[in-house]
Write a protein that holds these residues in place. Structure first.
Motif, PDB file in Angstrom:
ATOM      1  N   THR A 270       0.844  -1.204   0.000  1.00  0.00           N
ATOM      2  CA  THR A 270       0.000   0.000   0.000  1.00  0.00           C
ATOM      3  C   THR A 270       0.876   1.249   0.000  1.00  0.00           C
ATOM      4  O   THR A 270       0.539   2.258  -0.612  1.00  0.00           O
ATOM      5  N   LYS A 271       2.030   1.175   0.664  1.00  0.00           N
ATOM      6  CA  LYS A 271       2.942   2.327   0.639  1.00  0.00           C
ATOM      7  C   LYS A 271       3.364   2.623  -0.796  1.00  0.00           C
ATOM      8  O   LYS A 271       3.373   3.763  -1.239  1.00  0.00           O
ATOM      9  N   ILE A 272       3.730   1.559  -1.523  1.00  0.00           N
ATOM     10  CA  ILE A 272       4.147   1.750  -2.920  1.00  0.00           C
ATOM     11  C   ILE A 272       3.002   2.369  -3.715  1.00  0.00           C
ATOM     12  O   ILE A 272       3.194   3.329  -4.466  1.00  0.00           O
ATOM     13  N   SER A 273       1.814   1.831  -3.496  1.00  0.00           N
ATOM     14  CA  SER A 273       0.703   2.347  -4.295  1.00  0.00           C
ATOM     15  C   SER A 273       0.385   3.801  -3.926  1.00  0.00           C
ATOM     16  O   SER A 273       0.064   4.600  -4.797  1.00  0.00           O
ATOM     17  N   HIS A 274       0.568   4.181  -2.650  1.00  0.00           N
ATOM     18  CA  HIS A 274       0.361   5.591  -2.270  1.00  0.00           C
ATOM     19  C   HIS A 274       1.406   6.485  -2.932  1.00  0.00           C
ATOM     20  O   HIS A 274       1.083   7.555  -3.438  1.00  0.00           O
ATOM     21  N   ILE A 275       2.658   6.034  -2.905  1.00  0.00           N
ATOM     22  CA  ILE A 275       3.719   6.849  -3.529  1.00  0.00           C
ATOM     23  C   ILE A 275       3.397   7.049  -5.009  1.00  0.00           C
ATOM     24  O   ILE A 275       3.484   8.166  -5.534  1.00  0.00           O
ATOM     25  N   LEU A 276       2.996   5.964  -5.683  1.00  0.00           N
ATOM     26  CA  LEU A 276       2.685   6.087  -7.117  1.00  0.00           C
ATOM     27  C   LEU A 276       1.523   7.058  -7.333  1.00  0.00           C
ATOM     28  O   LEU A 276       1.523   7.840  -8.282  1.00  0.00           O
ATOM     29  N   ASP A 277       0.554   7.028  -6.421  1.00  0.00           N
ATOM     30  CA  ASP A 277      -0.558   7.988  -6.527  1.00  0.00           C
ATOM     31  C   ASP A 277      -0.047   9.426  -6.441  1.00  0.00           C
ATOM     32  O   ASP A 277      -0.463  10.285  -7.212  1.00  0.00           O
ATOM     33  N   TYR A 278       0.875   9.664  -5.485  1.00  0.00           N
ATOM     34  CA  TYR A 278       1.406  11.031  -5.345  1.00  0.00           C
ATOM     35  C   TYR A 278       2.221  11.434  -6.571  1.00  0.00           C
ATOM     36  O   TYR A 278       2.181  12.581  -7.007  1.00  0.00           O
ATOM     37  N   LEU A 279       2.958  10.470  -7.132  1.00  0.00           N
ATOM     38  CA  LEU A 279       3.770  10.786  -8.320  1.00  0.00           C
ATOM     39  C   LEU A 279       2.877  11.098  -9.517  1.00  0.00           C
ATOM     40  O   LEU A 279       3.278  11.785 -10.447  1.00  0.00           O
ATOM     41  N   ARG A 280       1.663  10.532  -9.489  1.00  0.00           N
ATOM     42  CA  ARG A 280       0.686  10.818 -10.554  1.00  0.00           C
ATOM     43  C   ARG A 280       0.029  12.176 -10.319  1.00  0.00           C
ATOM     44  O   ARG A 280      -0.130  12.962 -11.225  1.00  0.00           O
TER      45      ARG A 280
END
Ligand SMILES: Nc1ncnc2c1ncn2[C@@H]1O[C@H](COP(=O)(O)OP(=O)(O)OP(=O)(O)O)[C@@H](O)[C@H]1O
Ligand SMILES: [Mg+2]
Length: 505
Positions: A270-280
């Motif tokens: 979930t951390k990875i997916s949150h980071i990817l959301d922020y990068l988007r």
């Protein structure tokens, strides 16, 4: 990290595994002259129109233009191709192609206000009269784009009157450089800076490996780059990985910038997916320095240390998943997956940093050395490596009164003690075959081909070939082509270091 979990998160976006409608593209292209004469609302869509619409929608959603794989998926779907066929044609994995496909259908669904899948994509566009959508994109409000009464992506909306490559707007970024060293002097690197700037701001490269031997100036260059382009980002972050933090620790550290500690999830997927959301969501520039500390020691260059393998997956996702940010990795070894990703049509680039060149004279000047006519010789011997030159200049100042010509009369090169301890780090990571190759090369008066090393050291040809390749990935070898043969040698500093450390007894 259990890779399947991340994969399942990504593929949760893939609701549709169906074969698309059979297209009539080939017939259409044969009939293109006739088609041009038919009023737009009466004729079938052309793929170019679909791609134009897709580019508008993708740009509005992500700030990036349509990429190679997205284009291939749309064209393939239009032609009735399956995901496996599209994946094969684009040399991508099927899973990745499906993920990008499902992201595309989601963008189309949001943009056009219809539930669009691979199966119904073409039919819906036909039914909805593509030209209506297309012209609707022109209705640009003050801060939104309306497509068939649907507002999309407020902050990324772009007027069709804007140029293809819009000039970046100046932002007030949130900057957190953590424990980055302060840069007091910075000489030249003009062409390096403009290449990197171009990759990031024009080509929207998502992952850049800034590589080169220790002391060549990676940290200094990346901080100078930050200073130069920071106003084009919402967030600018720098972190050194010198103490080998786990991926979990690095992600937690980065997430603290974007969210409250209580909002940071526990599990790493979930951390990875949150980071990817922020990068988007935001345009972020993140420099991760000292990435070599994640890589294994005592084994050939490239693979991650035990317990750090999940970084590989994270970097791969940064390269493959759609977002509007850039991650720069500084390292004195080339991480294994980077080479593969940069060959695979992903927005990934490697930059190998070399000599500072004549600008290194500024370093000698700032240390108040004399005999300027000899400075080029000194710079050549020490490979234009700013750190090696700084250390040597201090030595010349202390023991030779700053006179470079007097210093050059000594048997060259002299290796300052600090320089030797600096070099001990990369040498401490070498495998026995790599070390044997280095020792062999240190004894050669002229560059040699790999085959000339066979039978000269007690390792098999394949061990020698792999060792030479690995040394290349650590930037410890000089190479040159001569009559279509690649020859290898050591630069004078490394040669001297090997002789001092491994051959003196
Ligand atoms: N362009 C430059 N102008 C002036 N000084 C420089 C420049 N590049 C590097 N230096 C100096 O050289 C030294 C080494 O630079 P830096 O730390 O950036 O190298 P590095 O490649 O990051 O090394 P490492 O891999 O060991 O971290 C520093 O003292 C820095 O100030
Ligand atoms: Mg550094």
């Amino acid at each position: 990290m259990p890779k399947d979990l991340v994969k399942s998160e990504m593929s949760a976006l893939s609701p549709d595994k169906q074969i698309g409608n059979v297209g009539i593209l080939s017939e259409m292209s044969e009939r293109s002259d006739i088609i041009r004469q038919i009023p737009a609302h009466d004729r079938p869509m052309e793929i170019a129109e679909v791609l134009k619409l897709a580019d508008e929608l993708i740009f509005a959603k992500t700030g990036e233009h349509i990429d190679y794989l997205q284009k291939a998926i749309l064209e393939g779907t239009f032609q009735g191709r399956t995901y496996p066929e599209i994946a094969e044609a684009t040399h991508s994995s099927e899973g990745h192609t499906r993920d990008i496909g499902s992201e595309l259908w989601q963008i189309f669904s949001e943009g056009l206000g219809e539930d669009i899948t691979k199966r119904n994509f073409r039919a819906i566009l036909e039914k909805a009269k593509f030209d209506n959508f297309s012209s609707a994109i022109g209705r640009v409000g003050r801060d939104y784009v309306a497509i068939n009464n649907l507002n999309i992506c407020q902050e990324r909306a772009r007027s069709p009157t804007e140029p293809q490559n819009p000039q970046p707007t100046s932002k007030q970024p949130q900057i957190d450089l953590g424990d980055a060293p302060e840069i007091f002097t910075f000489f030249d690197r003009t062409s390096e800076l403009s290449t990197l700037e171009n990759w990031i701001t024009q080509e929207h490269t998502r992952l850049i490996a800034l590589l080169g031997i220790s002391g060549i100036g990676k940290t200094t260059l990346s901080l100078s780059l930050i200073d130069r382009i920071k106003t084009q980002f919402d967030y600018v972050l720098y972190r050194s990985l010198r103490f080998s933090p786990t991926l979990d620790a690095t992600l937690t550290n980065l997430l603290q910038i974007f969210s409250q500690p209580s909002e940071i999830p526990q599990n790493i997927e979930t951390k990875i997916s949150h980071i990817l959301d922020y990068l988007r969501k935001y345009r972020c520039l993140i420099v991760l320095d000292d990435v070599q500390m994640l890589l294994g020691s005592g084994q050939l260059a490239g693979p991650y240390k035990t317990g750090y393998e999940d970084y590989q997956l994270f970097f791969k996702l940064i390269a493959e998943v759609c977002h509007q940010s850039c991650l720069i990795l500084n390292s004195w070894e080339k991480p294994r997956e980077i080479a593969r990703l940069s060959k695979d049509n992903h927005p990934v680039r490697c930059f190998v940093l070399g000599s500072l060149g004549v600008a290194a004279k500024e370093i000698l000047n700032s240390q108040k050395l004399s005999d300027q006519e000899t400075w080029s010789t000194l710079i050549d011997i020490y490979q234009g490596n700013p750190l090696w030159l700084e250390l040597t200049a201090t030595l010349i100042q202390e023991l030779f009164g700053g006179r470079v010509s007097e210093f050059l009369q000594c048997e060259m090169p002299i290796l300052d003690e600090g320089l030797q301890s600096q070099l001990s780090q990369p040498f401490g990571r070498l495998t026995p075959p790599e070390l044997a190759v280095m020792v062999h090369l240190a004894n050669q008066p002229e560059p040699v081909a790999v085959s000339q090393i066979f039978n000269k050291i007690p390792f098999s040809p394949s061990e020698i070939v792999n060792a030479v390749r690995s040394l290349g990935n650590r930037f410890l070898l000089d190479t040159q082509e001569q009559e279509q043969i690649t020859l290898f040698s050591l630069n004078p500093v490394l040669k001297q270091y090997v002789k001092t450390q491994y051959l003196s007894n």
